[in-house]
Design a protein around this motif. Structure first.
Motif, PDB file in Angstrom:
ATOM      1  N   CYS A  93       0.740  -1.647  -0.134  1.00  0.00           N
ATOM      2  CA  CYS A  93      -0.357  -0.034   0.135  1.00  0.00           C
ATOM      3  C   CYS A  93       1.111   1.689   0.133  1.00  0.00           C
ATOM      4  CB  CYS A  93      -1.497  -0.354   1.319  1.00  0.00           C
ATOM      5  SG  CYS A  93      -2.427  -1.262   1.225  1.00  0.00           S
ATOM      6  N   ASP A  94       2.023   1.462  -0.153  1.00  0.00           N
ATOM      7  CA  ASP A  94       2.821   1.707  -0.182  1.00  0.00           C
ATOM      8  C   ASP A  94       2.904   3.279  -1.637  1.00  0.00           C
ATOM      9  OD1 ASP A  94       4.737   4.200   1.071  1.00  0.00           O
ATOM     10  OD2 ASP A  94       6.531   3.061   1.296  1.00  0.00           O
ATOM     11  N   LEU A  95       3.299   4.102  -2.039  1.00  0.00           N
ATOM     12  CA  LEU A  95       3.860   4.628  -2.606  1.00  0.00           C
ATOM     13  C   LEU A  95       4.945   4.097  -3.316  1.00  0.00           C
ATOM     14  CD1 LEU A  95       2.842   8.659  -1.568  1.00  0.00           C
ATOM     15  CD2 LEU A  95       1.165   7.155  -3.094  1.00  0.00           C
ATOM     16  N   ALA A  96       4.992   4.382  -4.384  1.00  0.00           N
ATOM     17  CA  ALA A  96       6.402   3.453  -5.072  1.00  0.00           C
ATOM     18  C   ALA A  96       7.712   4.413  -5.222  1.00  0.00           C
ATOM     19  CB  ALA A  96       5.595   3.843  -6.661  1.00  0.00           C
ATOM     20  N   LEU A  97       8.334   3.501  -4.643  1.00  0.00           N
ATOM     21  CA  LEU A  97       9.806   4.604  -4.600  1.00  0.00           C
ATOM     22  C   LEU A  97      10.200   4.685  -5.809  1.00  0.00           C
ATOM     23  CD1 LEU A  97      11.932   4.855  -2.562  1.00  0.00           C
ATOM     24  CD2 LEU A  97      12.559   2.228  -2.481  1.00  0.00           C
ATOM     25  N   ILE A  98      10.168   3.633  -6.371  1.00  0.00           N
ATOM     26  CA  ILE A  98      10.578   3.631  -7.956  1.00  0.00           C
ATOM     27  C   ILE A  98       9.208   2.745  -8.597  1.00  0.00           C
ATOM     28  CG2 ILE A  98      12.010   3.185 -10.184  1.00  0.00           C
ATOM     29  CD1 ILE A  98      14.210   2.642  -7.644  1.00  0.00           C
ATOM     30  N   GLY A  99       9.194   3.873 -10.183  1.00  0.00           N
ATOM     31  CA  GLY A  99       8.154   3.222 -11.346  1.00  0.00           C
ATOM     32  C   GLY A  99       8.511   3.483 -12.249  1.00  0.00           C
ATOM     33  N   CYS A 100       8.196   2.428 -13.071  1.00  0.00           N
ATOM     34  CA  CYS A 100       8.728   2.548 -14.542  1.00  0.00           C
ATOM     35  C   CYS A 100       7.882   1.891 -15.582  1.00  0.00           C
ATOM     36  CB  CYS A 100      10.194   1.229 -14.500  1.00  0.00           C
ATOM     37  SG  CYS A 100      11.127   1.230 -16.143  1.00  0.00           S
ATOM     38  N   ALA A 101       8.418   2.854 -16.598  1.00  0.00           N
ATOM     39  CA  ALA A 101       7.264   1.969 -17.877  1.00  0.00           C
ATOM     40  C   ALA A 101       8.104   2.166 -18.979  1.00  0.00           C
ATOM     41  CB  ALA A 101       5.789   2.962 -18.387  1.00  0.00           C
ATOM     42  N   VAL A 102       7.894   0.970 -20.164  1.00  0.00           N
ATOM     43  CA  VAL A 102       8.763   0.512 -21.006  1.00  0.00           C
ATOM     44  C   VAL A 102       7.926   0.615 -22.212  1.00  0.00           C
ATOM     45  CG1 VAL A 102      10.848  -0.172 -20.023  1.00  0.00           C
ATOM     46  CG2 VAL A 102       9.640  -2.225 -21.088  1.00  0.00           C
ATOM     47  N   ARG A 103       8.578   0.976 -23.652  1.00  0.00           N
ATOM     48  CA  ARG A 103       7.707   1.086 -24.873  1.00  0.00           C
ATOM     49  C   ARG A 103       8.309  -0.003 -25.795  1.00  0.00           C
ATOM     50  NH1 ARG A 103       6.340   5.921 -28.297  1.00  0.00           N
ATOM     51  NH2 ARG A 103       8.488   4.451 -29.680  1.00  0.00           N
ATOM     52  N   ALA A 104       8.050  -0.857 -26.916  1.00  0.00           N
ATOM     53  CA  ALA A 104       8.707  -1.352 -27.757  1.00  0.00           C
ATOM     54  C   ALA A 104       7.879  -1.874 -29.168  1.00  0.00           C
ATOM     55  CB  ALA A 104       9.761  -1.682 -27.544  1.00  0.00           C
ATOM     56  N   ASP A 105       7.975  -1.389 -30.418  1.00  0.00           N
ATOM     57  CA  ASP A 105       7.254  -1.979 -31.179  1.00  0.00           C
ATOM     58  C   ASP A 105       8.272  -3.781 -31.234  1.00  0.00           C
ATOM     59  OD1 ASP A 105       6.243   0.113 -31.673  1.00  0.00           O
ATOM     60  OD2 ASP A 105       7.356   0.586 -33.539  1.00  0.00           O
ATOM     61  N   LEU A 106       7.344  -4.679 -31.274  1.00  0.00           N
ATOM     62  CA  LEU A 106       7.470  -6.054 -31.597  1.00  0.00           C
ATOM     63  C   LEU A 106       7.753  -6.203 -33.456  1.00  0.00           C
ATOM     64  CD1 LEU A 106       4.620  -7.683 -29.270  1.00  0.00           C
ATOM     65  CD2 LEU A 106       6.757  -6.943 -28.452  1.00  0.00           C
ATOM     66  N   GLY A 107       9.509  -6.801 -32.957  1.00  0.00           N
ATOM     67  CA  GLY A 107       9.642  -6.977 -34.313  1.00  0.00           C
ATOM     68  C   GLY A 107      10.480  -8.140 -33.836  1.00  0.00           C
ATOM     69  N   ALA A 108      11.957  -8.066 -35.266  1.00  0.00           N
ATOM     70  CA  ALA A 108      12.419  -9.574 -35.959  1.00  0.00           C
ATOM     71  C   ALA A 108      13.852  -9.467 -34.344  1.00  0.00           C
ATOM     72  CB  ALA A 108      12.850  -9.285 -36.564  1.00  0.00           C
ATOM     73  N   ARG A 129      14.390  -7.369 -31.800  1.00  0.00           N
ATOM     74  CA  ARG A 129      15.368  -6.192 -31.393  1.00  0.00           C
ATOM     75  C   ARG A 129      13.947  -5.091 -31.240  1.00  0.00           C
ATOM     76  NH1 ARG A 129      14.794  -6.309 -36.723  1.00  0.00           N
ATOM     77  NH2 ARG A 129      13.637  -4.128 -37.866  1.00  0.00           N
ATOM     78  N   LEU A 130      14.725  -4.582 -30.052  1.00  0.00           N
ATOM     79  CA  LEU A 130      14.222  -3.280 -29.421  1.00  0.00           C
ATOM     80  C   LEU A 130      14.035  -2.307 -30.978  1.00  0.00           C
ATOM     81  CD1 LEU A 130      15.944  -3.368 -26.335  1.00  0.00           C
ATOM     82  CD2 LEU A 130      13.455  -3.968 -26.188  1.00  0.00           C
ATOM     83  N   ASP A 131      12.769  -1.868 -31.081  1.00  0.00           N
ATOM     84  CA  ASP A 131      12.322  -1.008 -31.678  1.00  0.00           C
ATOM     85  C   ASP A 131      11.375   0.373 -31.225  1.00  0.00           C
ATOM     86  OD1 ASP A 131      13.569  -1.523 -33.971  1.00  0.00           O
ATOM     87  OD2 ASP A 131      12.292  -3.399 -35.140  1.00  0.00           O
ATOM     88  N   ARG A 169       7.706 -12.128 -27.879  1.00  0.00           N
ATOM     89  CA  ARG A 169       8.565 -11.861 -29.005  1.00  0.00           C
ATOM     90  C   ARG A 169       9.211 -10.806 -29.649  1.00  0.00           C
ATOM     91  NH1 ARG A 169      10.199 -12.684 -33.342  1.00  0.00           N
ATOM     92  NH2 ARG A 169       9.415 -14.003 -35.848  1.00  0.00           N
ATOM     93  N   LEU A 170      10.183 -10.253 -28.624  1.00  0.00           N
ATOM     94  CA  LEU A 170      10.046  -9.462 -29.375  1.00  0.00           C
ATOM     95  C   LEU A 170      10.995  -9.297 -30.313  1.00  0.00           C
ATOM     96  CD1 LEU A 170      11.879  -6.431 -26.574  1.00  0.00           C
ATOM     97  CD2 LEU A 170      10.555  -5.836 -28.339  1.00  0.00           C
TER      98      LEU A 170
END
Length: 264
Positions: A170-185, A187-189, A263-264
């Motif tokens: 129930c504590d506030l986040a000490l660290i919050g993280c979000a990531v985004r990528a387009d799924l591909g062959a 690799r990280l696009d 399946r990145l």
């Protein structure tokens, strides 16, 4: 401490009050104004909950979220990405989730914000009353205003992940993280990375993004070591800089690993 309370009938009237009232604060769900920092501070509250959109709409390859929608409604929606649902559920107390709003979380702009890391990686646009839309990345560059909606693209193949680290459920986040990528062959696009908890506000890390862009995901140990070089947290009551740096790298590796499993 609320010294004056206003209930405008239009957003235009609310904007006028915001511009002329001393230490004016917008009141939607009210969860932020109940925080201790306002206990002994004289403010003028401007109630706008009835003036803000509270729906979620899918338009082709984009999603539009009304700024007045509460966290619980966001978490219950089948229209939003799972990562955004998890970000909303990061506000662990259901009573607070039923009050806290999307617009309020953006306006508070706290380091522990549940939603801002996601909106940053989604490259969201904030629609504003009486002003042009503005990218989430530039929100702090503009004078205060009233956000009416959040819009971000959702093209086919795009994947998001969100995670948080806190000392208790129930504590506030000490660290919050979000990531985004387009799924591909393999690799990280179009990679985007944003974290909260390492500085005064949630922020993206373009240098880290560039170092991984278009490449296969490196081995976990290598990724964690590399990521730490991009983080510059400070020591405070929530943890030492060294601890935050290490914990942020672990969380990031977890999230990028979850994208690879899709399946990145």
């Amino acid at each position: 401490m609320v010294q004056a309370y206003y209930r405008p009938e239009t957003l235009e009237e609310a904007l006028g009050l915001l511009g002329r009232e001393k230490d004016a604060r917008l009141l939607a769900g009210g969860s932020y104004l109940l925080s201790p920092q306002f206990k002994d501070r004289a403010i003028s509250a401007i109630a706008i909950s009835s003036l803000l959109p509270q729906g979620i709409e899918r338009r082709k390859d984009s999603l539009i979220i009304g700024a007045g929608i509460c966290f619980q409604s966001l978490a219950d929606s089948s229209l939003v990405p799972e990562a955004l649902r998890q970000a909303a559920l990061g506000m662990a107390n259901r009573n607070v989730r039923n009050r806290a709003t999307v617009g309020g979380n953006i306006g508070a702009d706290r380091s522990c914000s549940s939603l801002l890391p996601f909106f940053l990686v989604a490259e969201a646009i904030y629609h504003r009353a009486g002003s042009d839309p503005i990218p989430a990345q530039r929100w702090r560059e503009e004078p205060p205003g009233i956000i009416t909606a959040v819009e971000f693209p959702l093209p086919a193949g795009r994947s998001f992940a969100y995670g948080r680290y806190s000392r208790s459920a129930c504590d506030l986040a000490l660290i919050g993280c979000a990531v985004r990528a387009d799924l591909g062959a393999g690799r990280l696009d179009n990679l985007r990375v944003a974290l909260g908890g390492l500085s005064a506000h949630a922020q993206r890390y373009p240098g880290l993004e560039a170092s991984l862009e278009g490449k296969p995901l490196p081995p976990r140990a290598e990724l964690e070591e590399m990521a730490q070089a991009f983080f510059s947290p400070i020591d405070d009551f929530r943890g030492s800089a060294a601890f935050k740096r290490r914990r942020a790298a672990v969380l990031l590796a977890d999230l990028l690993g979850s994208l690879k499993e899709r399946r990145l």
